[in-house]
Design a protein around this motif. Structure first.
Motif, PDB file in Angstrom:
ATOM      1  N   ASN A  74       0.816  -1.217   0.000  1.00 23.72           N
ATOM      2  CA  ASN A  74       0.000   0.000   0.000  1.00 23.72           C
ATOM      3  C   ASN A  74       0.847   1.264   0.000  1.00 23.72           C
ATOM      4  OD1 ASN A  74      -2.490  -1.283  -0.117  1.00 23.72           O
ATOM      5  ND2 ASN A  74      -2.732  -1.375   2.104  1.00 23.72           N
ATOM      6  N   GLU A  75       1.973   1.224   0.712  1.00 24.29           N
ATOM      7  CA  GLU A  75       2.866   2.383   0.735  1.00 24.29           C
ATOM      8  C   GLU A  75       3.443   2.684  -0.642  1.00 24.29           C
ATOM      9  OE1 GLU A  75       5.749   1.457   3.691  1.00 24.29           O
ATOM     10  OE2 GLU A  75       4.323   1.683   5.371  1.00 24.29           O
ATOM     11  N   LYS A  76       3.524   1.650  -1.476  1.00 23.20           N
ATOM     12  CA  LYS A  76       4.039   1.823  -2.842  1.00 23.20           C
ATOM     13  C   LYS A  76       2.920   2.112  -3.849  1.00 23.20           C
ATOM     14  CE  LYS A  76       7.948  -1.303  -2.002  1.00 23.20           C
ATOM     15  NZ  LYS A  76       8.554  -2.621  -2.326  1.00 23.20           N
ATOM     16  N   GLY A  77       1.704   2.339  -3.338  1.00 21.82           N
ATOM     17  CA  GLY A  77       0.599   2.690  -4.232  1.00 21.82           C
ATOM     18  C   GLY A  77      -0.436   1.612  -4.422  1.00 21.82           C
ATOM     19  N   GLY A  78      -0.260   0.457  -3.778  1.00 19.89           N
ATOM     20  CA  GLY A  78      -1.230  -0.613  -3.891  1.00 19.89           C
ATOM     21  C   GLY A  78      -1.123  -1.373  -5.194  1.00 19.89           C
ATOM     22  N   VAL A  79      -2.252  -1.879  -5.666  1.00 20.43           N
ATOM     23  CA  VAL A  79      -2.312  -2.661  -6.903  1.00 20.43           C
ATOM     24  C   VAL A  79      -3.124  -1.877  -7.927  1.00 20.43           C
ATOM     25  CG1 VAL A  79      -3.090  -4.816  -7.958  1.00 20.43           C
ATOM     26  CG2 VAL A  79      -2.167  -4.837  -5.625  1.00 20.43           C
ATOM     27  N   ASP A  80      -2.466  -1.456  -8.982  1.00 24.04           N
ATOM     28  CA  ASP A  80      -3.140  -0.669 -10.028  1.00 24.04           C
ATOM     29  C   ASP A  80      -3.839   0.546  -9.434  1.00 24.04           C
ATOM     30  OD1 ASP A  80      -3.889  -0.076 -12.634  1.00 24.04           O
ATOM     31  OD2 ASP A  80      -5.742  -1.256 -12.525  1.00 24.04           O
ATOM     32  N   ASP A 334       5.069 -15.433   1.094  1.00 24.52           N
ATOM     33  CA  ASP A 334       4.880 -15.987  -0.251  1.00 24.52           C
ATOM     34  C   ASP A 334       3.438 -15.835  -0.708  1.00 24.52           C
ATOM     35  OD1 ASP A 334       7.558 -16.742  -0.248  1.00 24.52           O
ATOM     36  OD2 ASP A 334       7.132 -18.767   0.464  1.00 24.52           O
ATOM     37  N   ALA A 335       2.496 -16.124   0.188  1.00 22.08           N
ATOM     38  CA  ALA A 335       1.083 -16.062  -0.182  1.00 22.08           C
ATOM     39  C   ALA A 335       0.680 -14.652  -0.593  1.00 22.08           C
ATOM     40  CB  ALA A 335       0.216 -16.544   0.985  1.00 22.08           C
ATOM     41  N   VAL A 336       1.075 -13.660   0.181  1.00 20.97           N
ATOM     42  CA  VAL A 336       0.692 -12.278  -0.145  1.00 20.97           C
ATOM     43  C   VAL A 336       1.311 -11.844  -1.465  1.00 20.97           C
ATOM     44  CG1 VAL A 336       0.759  -9.869   0.582  1.00 20.97           C
ATOM     45  CG2 VAL A 336       0.375 -11.656   2.281  1.00 20.97           C
ATOM     46  N   HIS A 337       2.602 -12.133  -1.657  1.00 24.30           N
ATOM     47  CA  HIS A 337       3.266 -11.699  -2.882  1.00 24.30           C
ATOM     48  C   HIS A 337       2.715 -12.414  -4.114  1.00 24.30           C
ATOM     49  CE1 HIS A 337       6.246  -8.772  -1.658  1.00 24.30           C
ATOM     50  NE2 HIS A 337       6.520  -9.511  -0.588  1.00 24.30           N
ATOM     51  N   ILE A 338       2.452 -13.716  -3.982  1.00 27.33           N
ATOM     52  CA  ILE A 338       1.878 -14.457  -5.111  1.00 27.33           C
ATOM     53  C   ILE A 338       0.501 -13.905  -5.455  1.00 27.33           C
ATOM     54  CG2 ILE A 338       0.931 -16.701  -5.770  1.00 27.33           C
ATOM     55  CD1 ILE A 338       3.333 -17.982  -4.326  1.00 27.33           C
ATOM     56  N   LEU A 339      -0.288 -13.593  -4.434  1.00 25.57           N
ATOM     57  CA  LEU A 339      -1.615 -13.023  -4.664  1.00 25.57           C
ATOM     58  C   LEU A 339      -1.524 -11.637  -5.296  1.00 25.57           C
ATOM     59  CD1 LEU A 339      -4.664 -13.049  -4.419  1.00 25.57           C
ATOM     60  CD2 LEU A 339      -4.434 -12.322  -2.028  1.00 25.57           C
ATOM     61  N   LEU A 343      -3.070 -10.400  -8.795  1.00 20.21           N
ATOM     62  CA  LEU A 343      -3.977  -9.251  -8.883  1.00 20.21           C
ATOM     63  C   LEU A 343      -3.477  -8.233  -9.904  1.00 20.21           C
ATOM     64  CD1 LEU A 343      -4.759  -8.756  -5.091  1.00 20.21           C
ATOM     65  CD2 LEU A 343      -6.464  -9.229  -6.859  1.00 20.21           C
ATOM     66  N   GLU A 344      -2.181  -8.010  -9.933  1.00 16.82           N
ATOM     67  CA  GLU A 344      -1.619  -7.068 -10.901  1.00 16.82           C
ATOM     68  C   GLU A 344      -1.819  -7.549 -12.331  1.00 16.82           C
ATOM     69  OE1 GLU A 344       2.391  -6.767  -9.487  1.00 16.82           O
ATOM     70  OE2 GLU A 344       1.938  -5.059  -8.158  1.00 16.82           O
ATOM     71  N   GLU A 345      -1.797  -8.862 -12.494  1.00 16.68           N
ATOM     72  CA  GLU A 345      -1.970  -9.432 -13.827  1.00 16.68           C
ATOM     73  C   GLU A 345      -3.433  -9.542 -14.227  1.00 16.68           C
ATOM     74  OE1 GLU A 345      -1.364 -13.758 -16.031  1.00 16.68           O
ATOM     75  OE2 GLU A 345      -0.007 -13.207 -14.403  1.00 16.68           O
ATOM     76  N   ALA A 346      -4.283  -9.952 -13.284  1.00 13.34           N
ATOM     77  CA  ALA A 346      -5.652 -10.322 -13.650  1.00 13.34           C
ATOM     78  C   ALA A 346      -6.728  -9.390 -13.119  1.00 13.34           C
ATOM     79  CB  ALA A 346      -5.935 -11.746 -13.157  1.00 13.34           C
ATOM     80  N   GLY A 347      -6.405  -8.518 -12.170  1.00 10.83           N
ATOM     81  CA  GLY A 347      -7.438  -7.716 -11.546  1.00 10.83           C
ATOM     82  C   GLY A 347      -8.234  -8.523 -10.546  1.00 10.83           C
ATOM     83  N   THR A 348      -9.432  -8.052 -10.217  1.00  5.80           N
ATOM     84  CA  THR A 348     -10.219  -8.660  -9.145  1.00  5.80           C
ATOM     85  C   THR A 348     -11.285  -9.637  -9.636  1.00  5.80           C
ATOM     86  OG1 THR A 348     -11.703  -6.741  -9.158  1.00  5.80           O
ATOM     87  CG2 THR A 348      -9.869  -6.716  -7.580  1.00  5.80           C
ATOM     88  N   ARG A 354      -7.975 -16.638 -10.354  1.00  3.62           N
ATOM     89  CA  ARG A 354      -7.680 -18.059 -10.151  1.00  3.62           C
ATOM     90  C   ARG A 354      -6.707 -18.557 -11.210  1.00  3.62           C
ATOM     91  NH1 ARG A 354      -8.273 -22.873 -11.800  1.00  3.62           N
ATOM     92  NH2 ARG A 354      -9.144 -22.171 -13.774  1.00  3.62           N
ATOM     93  N   GLU A 355      -6.943 -18.182 -12.458  1.00  2.00           N
ATOM     94  CA  GLU A 355      -6.070 -18.609 -13.551  1.00  2.00           C
ATOM     95  C   GLU A 355      -4.666 -18.028 -13.400  1.00  2.00           C
ATOM     96  OE1 GLU A 355      -7.982 -17.528 -17.166  1.00  2.00           O
ATOM     97  OE2 GLU A 355      -9.661 -18.929 -16.908  1.00  2.00           O
ATOM     98  N   ALA A 356      -4.590 -16.776 -12.955  1.00  2.07           N
ATOM     99  CA  ALA A 356      -3.275 -16.144 -12.767  1.00  2.07           C
ATOM    100  C   ALA A 356      -2.493 -16.834 -11.653  1.00  2.07           C
ATOM    101  CB  ALA A 356      -3.447 -14.659 -12.457  1.00  2.07           C
ATOM    102  N   LEU A 357      -3.168 -17.200 -10.564  1.00  2.00           N
ATOM    103  CA  LEU A 357      -2.505 -17.936  -9.483  1.00  2.00           C
ATOM    104  C   LEU A 357      -1.981 -19.271  -9.995  1.00  2.00           C
ATOM    105  CD1 LEU A 357      -5.040 -17.294  -6.577  1.00  2.00           C
ATOM    106  CD2 LEU A 357      -2.685 -16.474  -6.669  1.00  2.00           C
ATOM    107  N   GLU A 358      -2.806 -19.945 -10.770  1.00  2.39           N
ATOM    108  CA  GLU A 358      -2.441 -21.262 -11.291  1.00  2.39           C
ATOM    109  C   GLU A 358      -1.240 -21.194 -12.221  1.00  2.39           C
ATOM    110  OE1 GLU A 358      -5.531 -24.480 -12.085  1.00  2.39           O
ATOM    111  OE2 GLU A 358      -5.088 -23.760 -14.107  1.00  2.39           O
ATOM    112  N   ASN A 359      -1.009 -20.047 -12.820  1.00  5.95           N
ATOM    113  CA  ASN A 359       0.113 -19.878 -13.754  1.00  5.95           C
ATOM    114  C   ASN A 359       1.312 -19.181 -13.125  1.00  5.95           C
ATOM    115  OD1 ASN A 359      -0.818 -21.004 -16.409  1.00  5.95           O
ATOM    116  ND2 ASN A 359      -2.508 -19.600 -16.023  1.00  5.95           N
ATOM    117  N   THR A 360       1.355 -19.139 -11.789  1.00  9.70           N
ATOM    118  CA  THR A 360       2.535 -18.606 -11.106  1.00  9.70           C
ATOM    119  C   THR A 360       3.766 -19.403 -11.520  1.00  9.70           C
ATOM    120  OG1 THR A 360       1.253 -17.863  -9.188  1.00  9.70           O
ATOM    121  CG2 THR A 360       3.611 -18.245  -8.853  1.00  9.70           C
ATOM    122  N   GLU A 361       4.764 -18.725 -12.015  1.00 11.70           N
ATOM    123  CA  GLU A 361       5.948 -19.425 -12.530  1.00 11.70           C
ATOM    124  C   GLU A 361       7.213 -18.667 -12.157  1.00 11.70           C
ATOM    125  OE1 GLU A 361       7.756 -21.085 -16.785  1.00 11.70           O
ATOM    126  OE2 GLU A 361       5.749 -20.222 -16.705  1.00 11.70           O
ATOM    127  N   GLY A 362       8.153 -19.387 -11.577  1.00 11.25           N
ATOM    128  CA  GLY A 362       9.457 -18.815 -11.277  1.00 11.25           C
ATOM    129  C   GLY A 362       9.454 -17.789 -10.165  1.00 11.25           C
TER     130      GLY A 362
END
Length: 399
Positions: A74-80, A334-339, A343-348, A354-362
């Protein structure tokens, strides 16, 4: 005239009450009404953590870490441009509290996603609610049972960041095989965590030439296990596997040494917290267990891909809370950063999320390098673990 004054007074009171009610409704909507609040201003995320009760040595650092990382985002501006609003619930190491918390987050708070489930029993009880409501849920518990029990395939909306039994048990068996400790006693906590670990151990032990000479269970509330351990001593094992979390495992570990059982003790990653050492005292020395690399980050080579992020998390957490960082807080990191990445990729939109979480890579995290897929909603391998020995009250990286 008197009646007119009374009528005017009553009218003013009615208007005033109506205005107050209108203000109250407006406040409820802005803080999360039926649509989850003003989506242009915030993203509501829920957490259900055992911040108190018997699992607090695991849950408290998880709760602290979640809040710390969301504050940083949040201090860095949140997500989008949207700030994350955290709705945090303490499930008090109680399964019923965890289920009630899940219902509240889904039905009343209408959160976008949920992080939590400190222990396996609570997480397993929460999963059906998340799946039915189709809300992305990231578990912090280790049990492999976050998958479907019938075919072991991942559930649609459930993910996890702790190393699962299917990752940890092979590492433990490799150690036993390497040290030629083939006849062992299995002592497991009598809950979902113990059951899941035991099932995986039984399924794989033959592949490593390991046999159990005795199996026993102890309660999560155990305060004296000597009578059980007397039977274990008679079975004459070459080593003892204790599968539990910090509080109950500390009692069993102390009792093992108190009755004079002088064999190697190999435990689960559930003891990877300083509270275990404090509770077990001198009996903790010599205990071996597989766990994430955070505990021995200062002993890792510079070529380890996790070392930088491990050090960053360790420094941030310890500066903020003035206590040692734990692997359990790492699961939350890990959970917060992966989420957030999802969110940055897929929005809300929950399906896209769900699809973005499933495609977490590297993703290089605290618990390992995550590569999730439709077949694997954990995405960790055995290289995420180190064999650790407790020496003089400290963690030491094994060979």
């Amino acid at each position: 005239m008197k009646n007119i004054k009374l009528w005017i007074f009553g009218l003013m009171a009615f208007v005033l009450v109506g205005a107050m009610a209108a203000c109250g409704n407006k406040e409820e909507t802005s803080s999360g009404g039926s649509d989850g609040g003003d989506k242009s201003e915030e993203i509501k995320i829920g957490s259900i953590i055992d911040a108190s009760g018997s699992a607090a040595p695991l849950g408290k650092p998880e709760e602290e870490t979640i809040k710390m990382i969301i504050d940083e985002v949040n201090e860095k501006g949140g997500v989008d441009g949207k700030k994350i609003k955290l709705i945090s619930i303490d499930s008090k190491s109680d399964q019923n509290e965890a289920v009630l918390g899940m219902k509240k987050l889904i039905e009343q708070e209408k959160v976008t996603a949920i992080i939590g489930g400190t222990i396996s029993g609570n997480s397993l009880a929460m999963i059906p609610l998340a799946e039915k409501a189709q809300v992305p849920y990231i578990s912090l518990a280790a049990s492999k049972q976050v998958n479907h029990p019938d075919d072991n395939s991942p559930r649609d909306w459930t993910y996890k960041t702790a190393q699962g039994d299917d990752v940890v048990i092979p590492k433990l068996l490799e150690y036993l095989e390497d040290k030629k400790l083939t006849k062992v006693a299995w002592l497991g906590v009598a809950n979902s965590y113990g059951t899941s670990g035991h099932e995986e151990f039984e399924k794989l032990k033959g592949d490593y030439g390991i046999e159990t000479v005795i199996e026993e269970e102890f309660e999560a509330t155990v305060n004296d296990a000597k009578s059980m351990l007397t039977r274990v001593k008679k079975a004459n094992p070459q080593a003892i596997v204790v599968w539990g979390t910090a509080q109950e495992s500390a009692v069993v570990t102390k009792n093992i040494r108190e009755i004079g059982l002088d064999v190697p003790i190999i435990e689960s990653h559930g003891i990877g917290t300083k509270e275990f050492i404090e509770l077990a005292g001198d009996a903790a020395n010599g205990v071996i267990f597989p766990a994430g690399k955070l505990l021995v980050v200062d002993q890792l080579g510079d070529d380890d891909s996790q070392k930088e992020v491990l050090n960053q998390f360790k420094e941030s957490y310890e500066n903020k809370f003035d206590k040692a960082a734990s692997t359990f807080g790492g699961h939350a990191f890990d959970a917060v950063h992966i989420l957030v990445n999802a969110l940055e990729e897929a929005g809300t939109d929950k399906e896209k999320l769900r699809e973005a979480l499933e495609n977490t890579e590297g993703f290089v995290g605290i618990s390992g390098v995550f590569n999730m897929s439709a077949e694997d909603h954990n995405g960790l391998k055995s290289d995420s673990l180190a064999i650790i020995e407790i020496k003089d009250g400290s963690w030491t990286k094994g060979e």
